[in-house]
Motif scaffolding. Structure first.
Motif, PDB file in Angstrom:
ATOM      1  N   SER A 123      12.700  39.306  -4.333  1.00 28.96           N
ATOM      2  CA  SER A 123      13.120  40.299  -5.318  1.00 28.96           C
ATOM      3  C   SER A 123      13.601  39.630  -6.595  1.00 28.96           C
ATOM      4  CB  SER A 123      14.229  41.186  -4.742  1.00 28.96           C
ATOM      5  OG  SER A 123      13.765  41.935  -3.639  1.00 28.96           O
ATOM      6  N   LEU A 124      14.413  38.582  -6.441  1.00 27.78           N
ATOM      7  CA  LEU A 124      14.922  37.879  -7.613  1.00 27.78           C
ATOM      8  C   LEU A 124      13.793  37.194  -8.369  1.00 27.78           C
ATOM      9  CD1 LEU A 124      17.272  36.925  -9.363  1.00 27.78           C
ATOM     10  CD2 LEU A 124      17.555  34.976  -7.793  1.00 27.78           C
ATOM     11  N   THR A 125      12.837  36.633  -7.651  1.00 32.04           N
ATOM     12  CA  THR A 125      11.735  35.928  -8.308  1.00 32.04           C
ATOM     13  C   THR A 125      10.979  36.856  -9.250  1.00 32.04           C
ATOM     14  OG1 THR A 125      11.477  34.329  -6.505  1.00 32.04           O
ATOM     15  CG2 THR A 125       9.571  34.684  -7.923  1.00 32.04           C
ATOM     16  N   ARG A 126      10.746  38.102  -8.835  1.00 33.08           N
ATOM     17  CA  ARG A 126      10.035  39.046  -9.704  1.00 33.08           C
ATOM     18  C   ARG A 126      10.799  39.278 -11.009  1.00 33.08           C
ATOM     19  NH1 ARG A 126       8.761  41.323  -4.569  1.00 33.08           N
ATOM     20  NH2 ARG A 126      10.609  42.642  -4.573  1.00 33.08           N
ATOM     21  N   VAL A 127      12.123  39.404 -10.923  1.00 28.50           N
ATOM     22  CA  VAL A 127      12.940  39.590 -12.128  1.00 28.50           C
ATOM     23  C   VAL A 127      12.961  38.305 -12.948  1.00 28.50           C
ATOM     24  CG1 VAL A 127      15.254  40.128 -12.985  1.00 28.50           C
ATOM     25  CG2 VAL A 127      14.369  41.315 -10.970  1.00 28.50           C
ATOM     26  N   LEU A 128      13.066  37.183 -12.254  1.00 27.11           N
ATOM     27  CA  LEU A 128      13.199  35.894 -12.938  1.00 27.11           C
ATOM     28  C   LEU A 128      11.936  35.537 -13.713  1.00 27.11           C
ATOM     29  CD1 LEU A 128      15.179  33.582 -13.358  1.00 27.11           C
ATOM     30  CD2 LEU A 128      14.336  32.537 -11.236  1.00 27.11           C
ATOM     31  N   VAL A 129      10.765  35.924 -13.199  1.00 25.28           N
ATOM     32  CA  VAL A 129       9.512  35.667 -13.922  1.00 25.28           C
ATOM     33  C   VAL A 129       9.547  36.345 -15.290  1.00 25.28           C
ATOM     34  CG1 VAL A 129       7.040  36.195 -13.964  1.00 25.28           C
ATOM     35  CG2 VAL A 129       8.070  35.236 -11.894  1.00 25.28           C
ATOM     36  N   GLU A 130      10.031  37.585 -15.330  1.00 20.20           N
ATOM     37  CA  GLU A 130      10.122  38.300 -16.610  1.00 20.20           C
ATOM     38  C   GLU A 130      11.178  37.685 -17.526  1.00 20.20           C
ATOM     39  OE1 GLU A 130       8.190  40.796 -17.941  1.00 20.20           O
ATOM     40  OE2 GLU A 130       6.967  40.053 -16.273  1.00 20.20           O
ATOM     41  N   SER A 131      12.315  37.282 -16.945  1.00 20.70           N
ATOM     42  CA  SER A 131      13.360  36.644 -17.743  1.00 20.70           C
ATOM     43  C   SER A 131      12.854  35.339 -18.352  1.00 20.70           C
ATOM     44  CB  SER A 131      14.594  36.372 -16.867  1.00 20.70           C
ATOM     45  OG  SER A 131      15.140  37.575 -16.367  1.00 20.70           O
ATOM     46  N   TYR A 132      12.161  34.562 -17.558  1.00 24.70           N
ATOM     47  CA  TYR A 132      11.599  33.296 -18.017  1.00 24.70           C
ATOM     48  C   TYR A 132      10.645  33.533 -19.187  1.00 24.70           C
ATOM     49  CZ  TYR A 132       8.846  28.924 -17.594  1.00 24.70           C
ATOM     50  OH  TYR A 132       8.197  27.735 -17.826  1.00 24.70           O
ATOM     51  N   GLN A 186      24.783  26.562  -0.293  1.00 25.00           N
ATOM     52  CA  GLN A 186      25.136  27.126   1.010  1.00 25.00           C
ATOM     53  C   GLN A 186      24.325  28.362   1.360  1.00 25.00           C
ATOM     54  OE1 GLN A 186      29.307  27.334   2.052  1.00 25.00           O
ATOM     55  NE2 GLN A 186      29.874  26.002   0.376  1.00 25.00           N
ATOM     56  N   GLY A 187      23.518  28.839   0.443  1.00 25.94           N
ATOM     57  CA  GLY A 187      22.710  30.016   0.719  1.00 25.94           C
ATOM     58  C   GLY A 187      21.688  30.224  -0.376  1.00 25.94           C
ATOM     59  N   ILE A 188      20.668  31.017  -0.084  1.00 24.79           N
ATOM     60  CA  ILE A 188      19.623  31.325  -1.063  1.00 24.79           C
ATOM     61  C   ILE A 188      19.484  32.832  -1.173  1.00 24.79           C
ATOM     62  CG2 ILE A 188      18.349  29.165  -0.826  1.00 24.79           C
ATOM     63  CD1 ILE A 188      16.433  30.646   1.095  1.00 24.79           C
ATOM     64  N   PRO A 189      19.019  33.335  -2.344  1.00 29.05           N
ATOM     65  CA  PRO A 189      18.624  32.586  -3.540  1.00 29.05           C
ATOM     66  C   PRO A 189      19.835  32.110  -4.338  1.00 29.05           C
ATOM     67  CG  PRO A 189      18.445  34.933  -3.958  1.00 29.05           C
ATOM     68  CD  PRO A 189      18.815  34.787  -2.517  1.00 29.05           C
ATOM     69  N   THR A 190      19.712  30.923  -4.901  1.00 21.15           N
ATOM     70  CA  THR A 190      20.730  30.385  -5.801  1.00 21.15           C
ATOM     71  C   THR A 190      20.034  29.837  -7.040  1.00 21.15           C
ATOM     72  OG1 THR A 190      22.291  29.807  -4.045  1.00 21.15           O
ATOM     73  CG2 THR A 190      22.492  28.606  -6.111  1.00 21.15           C
TER      74      THR A 190
END
Length: 348
Positions: A123-132, A186-190
């Motif tokens: 889920s975060l990766t989809r948002v992060l692609v747009e942010s990038y 200690q956990g992902i996503p980070t």
């Protein structure tokens, strides 16, 4: 040894001859091992943290990885190394091209610890692609480095094919492990965001990306006081948090509350930064919404607003200051008494 550490460790060491002695000794002095959890922001077990006994400062947060990667102790004392040294080597693009890690120099870097098997990561990766994309289109020098926690190279390749940035080769397990050790993951996503010199700007890149979809606040320097939201509520589990509940229906109430507690927050953060330690409190303002209502219900807080609290979720403890008017003097005294262990906790 630093006072805050020796007070707790001293009790443990004195009582280390046996479990029954340890329990009685600790109980007699009222010392809580949760102080150690909070001080070093331990969020899961087992955890092994190496500390410099002369200063009380953290040498390495991921001691378990150290033992696995360096069983002979050849790299002792396992102190932190510069990002440029740890990341040194070839990096991949998802088209198979390689580039040297020195290509990251001079750019802000997001070090992204993630895996395909983890739903929140995807889920975060989809948002992060747009942010990038938005950050790059704005002309900012920014790169993301994917450090995979996938369980196979095929999973890594499938996941990495969705990413427009660079990655540590999956086969380079040693370098991936060193990056995990460097940032005490200690956990992902980070998502760890670094400045152009490789110094950490924020460890809360995930929260920042989700709270700033338009990336207007990039590179996301930390704010002393945050407004409590669905996306950053996870930070309540990372240690004691001061939360000032306000009536958000009153125009300007949230902003006024931030301005009230910000000088105290800045003073605490600066004090501990000077000692090269993380601040012992996070600071939030909470308005009225479903998430806040759920938090009040879970912690059994009164419905009053304004309401000044410190919530320690790991210790399942709360501290409540229910007064008609909250002033800077009240907040500062409340925080000082908490840090001096003068407040009596109520159970959550």
């Amino acid at each position: 040894m630093a006072d805050a550490l020796s007070e707790v460790l001293g009790e443990v060491l004195v009582a280390a001859d046996g479990e029954e002695v340890a329990v009685s000794a600790l109980a007699a002095r009222g010392v809580s091992l949760l102080k150690l959890w909070n001080k070093y922001r331990v969020s899961n077990i087992p955890s092994l943290i190496f500390i410099d006994a002369s200063t009380g400062k953290v040498v390495c947060r991921n001691g378990l990885l150290v033992i696995r990667d360096d069983p002979e102790g050849l790299e002792f004392p396992w102190g932190p190394k510069p990002f440029s040294e740890v990341v040194a080597g070839p990096l991949l693009r998802n088209n198979g091209q390689t580039l040297d890690s020195n290509a990251l120099e001079g750019s802000h870097v997001g070090v992204y610890f993630s895996a395909h098997w983890c739903p929140p990561c995807r889920s975060l990766t989809r948002v992060l692609v747009e942010s990038y994309r938005k950050i790059k289109e704005a002309g900012q020098k920014f790169e993301i480095l994917f450090v995979s926690a996938d369980r196979s190279e095929d999973s890594f390749k499938q996941y990495f094919s969705e990413m427009p940035w660079v990655a540590v080769p999956y086969a380079d397990e040693a370098r991936r492990s060193r990056l995990n050790r460097l940032y005490g993951i200690q956990g992902i996503p980070t998502l760890i965001v670094l400045d152009s010199k490789g110094e950490v700007i924020t460890r809360q890149g995930r929260v920042e990306v989700l709270n700033d979809i338009e990336c207007r606040e990039f590179p996301w320097h930390p704010k002393p006081v945050l407004e409590l939201t669905d996306s950053n509520a996870v930070q309540l589990n990372e240690g004691p948090c001061l939360v000032l509940f306000v009536d958000s229906e009153d125009d300007g109430e949230s902003e006024a509350a931030k301005q009230l507690i910000q000088p105290i927050a800045e003073k605490i953060i600066a004090k501990y930064k000077a000692k090269e330690e993380e601040a012992p409190l996070l600071f939030f303002v909470a308005g009225e919404d479903d998430m806040t209502d759920s938090l009040r219900d879970y912690t059994n807080l009164p419905e009053a607003a304004p309401l000044l609290t410190i919530l320690d979720m790991s210790a399942r403890a709360k501290y409540v200051m229910d007064v008609e008017e909250i002033t800077p003097e009240i907040v500062e005294a409340f925080v000082s008494d908490f840090l001096a262990d003068k407040l009596k906790p109520e159970p959550i």
